[in-house]
Design an enzyme around this catalytic site. Structure first.
Site, PDB file in Angstrom:
ATOM      1  N   ARG A  77     -34.190 -42.836  -5.203  1.00  0.00           N
ATOM      2  CA  ARG A  77     -34.332 -41.546  -5.135  1.00  0.00           C
ATOM      3  C   ARG A  77     -32.984 -40.474  -5.426  1.00  0.00           C
ATOM      4  O   ARG A  77     -33.689 -39.950  -5.941  1.00  0.00           O
ATOM      5  CB  ARG A  77     -34.099 -41.311  -3.203  1.00  0.00           C
ATOM      6  CG  ARG A  77     -35.650 -41.939  -2.167  1.00  0.00           C
ATOM      7  CD  ARG A  77     -35.243 -41.676  -1.213  1.00  0.00           C
ATOM      8  NE  ARG A  77     -36.493 -42.188  -0.099  1.00  0.00           N
ATOM      9  CZ  ARG A  77     -36.826 -42.903   0.855  1.00  0.00           C
ATOM     10  NH1 ARG A  77     -35.646 -43.018   1.501  1.00  0.00           N
ATOM     11  NH2 ARG A  77     -37.429 -42.970   1.309  1.00  0.00           N
ATOM     12  N   HIS A  88     -27.870 -48.170   5.062  1.00  0.00           N
ATOM     13  CA  HIS A  88     -29.376 -47.145   4.877  1.00  0.00           C
ATOM     14  C   HIS A  88     -29.267 -45.773   5.828  1.00  0.00           C
ATOM     15  O   HIS A  88     -29.886 -46.729   7.153  1.00  0.00           O
ATOM     16  CB  HIS A  88     -30.070 -48.160   4.882  1.00  0.00           C
ATOM     17  CG  HIS A  88     -31.795 -47.841   4.660  1.00  0.00           C
ATOM     18  ND1 HIS A  88     -31.570 -46.823   3.503  1.00  0.00           N
ATOM     19  CD2 HIS A  88     -33.009 -47.931   4.656  1.00  0.00           C
ATOM     20  CE1 HIS A  88     -33.175 -46.671   3.609  1.00  0.00           C
ATOM     21  NE2 HIS A  88     -33.678 -46.870   4.418  1.00  0.00           N
TER      22      HIS A  88
END
Ligand code: APR
Length: 308
Positions: free
Chosen positions: A151, A175
């Site tokens: 990303r 995460h």
């Protein structure tokens, strides 16, 4: 000899992983889910794609673990996904129970496998997997850093209007909201990112990366991302099956590295046939190191709160 890979959970992430791996043609694949007929149906559909996509991977669907016996790699995607407004941590109670049941079966049927955990909240589920399996830490890893890095690279490439292939970067830490994209170490065609973009643009890219999962959830409304997550899993599987010794950001159990002990966190690792062959320690600034320790404490607190 072909590798044997089991994917647990034949939903969005699991089925997409199965397709990506079947098309690589280096392993036979077992797809397991609790929903009757569903993994069998998806496996047959994938098998019937083989003559068209020119691969001879055998794909079997099942509701039990017998067919998975002696797998080289087991990928755990079973669990609920986020809906809009939920954080990954909201999944903890449901997914912990699923992980416990799944990992006990994995250990029973594939005691020598490498386990790749995908279910969220990722670092917590990976840590639970290590605890229940009692495997060496080299054989339990979590998929998150490659996705977050994907990303990060996408947004950098978009901002500069350059190929994603020219971007070198990585994301450290948990995460979730505590992930740490590292613009200081990112580059574009070898040129430091900090020379290519103003501070404000980099700040916006970092923020969008941290919220990258939620952005997809709010668009999909019925679940979370699966194309990029499955691509990230496939890259990890490539490294193990082909013994590539690739340096990839993965969730790994830290035992003193980065001055952190006893939690899973995203760090660069060397991945090869035996799983994690080395945890790479990067020199961090005081702020980056403090952010990593904060990320570790968030994981530790959540993990200690699990009540199974
Ligand atoms: N054993 C096997 N499969 C199970 C079990 C279990 N005990 N419990 C649930 N499942 C299956 C569900 O039946 C479903 O088919 O797991 C599958 C999950 O698929 P999806 O709901 O489509 O979720 P997905 O988008 O694939 O995400 C799975 O990965 O990225 C993470 O946050 C995400 O935790 C979530 C997981």
């Amino acid at each position: 000899m072909r590798s044997k890979i089991t994917i647990i959970g034949a939903g969005n992430v699991g089925a997409t992983c199965a397709q990506r791996l079947a098309e690589r043609d280096y392993a036979d694949i077992i797809l397991i889910d609790i929903i009757e007929g569903m993994p069998q149906g998806k496996a047959l559909d994938l098998l019937e794609s083989g003559p068209i996509t020119s691969n001879s991977s055998l794909i079997t669907g099942s509701n039990s673990y017998e067919e998975s016996a002696n797998s080289d790699i087991v990928i755990i995607t079973s669990g609920v996904a986020r809906k809009p407004g939920m954080s990954r941590d909201d999944l903890i109670a449901t997914n912990s129970k699923i992980i416990k049941d799944v990992v006990e079966n994995v250990v029973k049927f594939s005691p020598d496998c490498v386990i790749i955990v995908v279910a969220n909240p990722l670092d917590i589920m990976a840590q639970l997997t290590l605890k229940i399996s009692n495997f060496p830490r080299s054989r339990v890893l979590g998929m998150s850093g490659i996705l977050d890095t994907g990303r990060f690279k996408t947004f950098i490439a978009q901002e500069l209007n350059v190929s994603v292939e020219d971007i070198s970067a990585f994301v450290l830490g948990g995460h979730g909201d505590a992930m740490i994209p590292l613009p200081r170490l990112a580059s574009v065609g070898g040129i430091p990112l900090t020379e290519m973009l103003p501070e404000e643009s980099i700040k916006n890219i970092v923020e969008r990366t941290v919220n990258g999962g939620a952005e997809i959830v709010s668009l999909l409304k019925t679940g979370s991302a699966f194309y990029a997550p499955s691509a990230a899993v496939a890259q990890m599987v490539d490294a193990v099956v082909l013994d590539k010794k690739k340096i990839l950001p993965c969730a790994a159990y830290l035992d003193g590295e980065y001055d952190i002990k006893g939690v899973f966190l995203g760090v660069p690792v060397k991945l090869g046939k035996d799983g994690i062959e080395q945890i790479i320690e990067v020199n961090l600034t005081t702020e980056e190191s403090a952010a990593l320790k904060q990320s570790a404490e968030a994981v530790r607190t959540l993990f200690n709160d699990i009540n199974l």
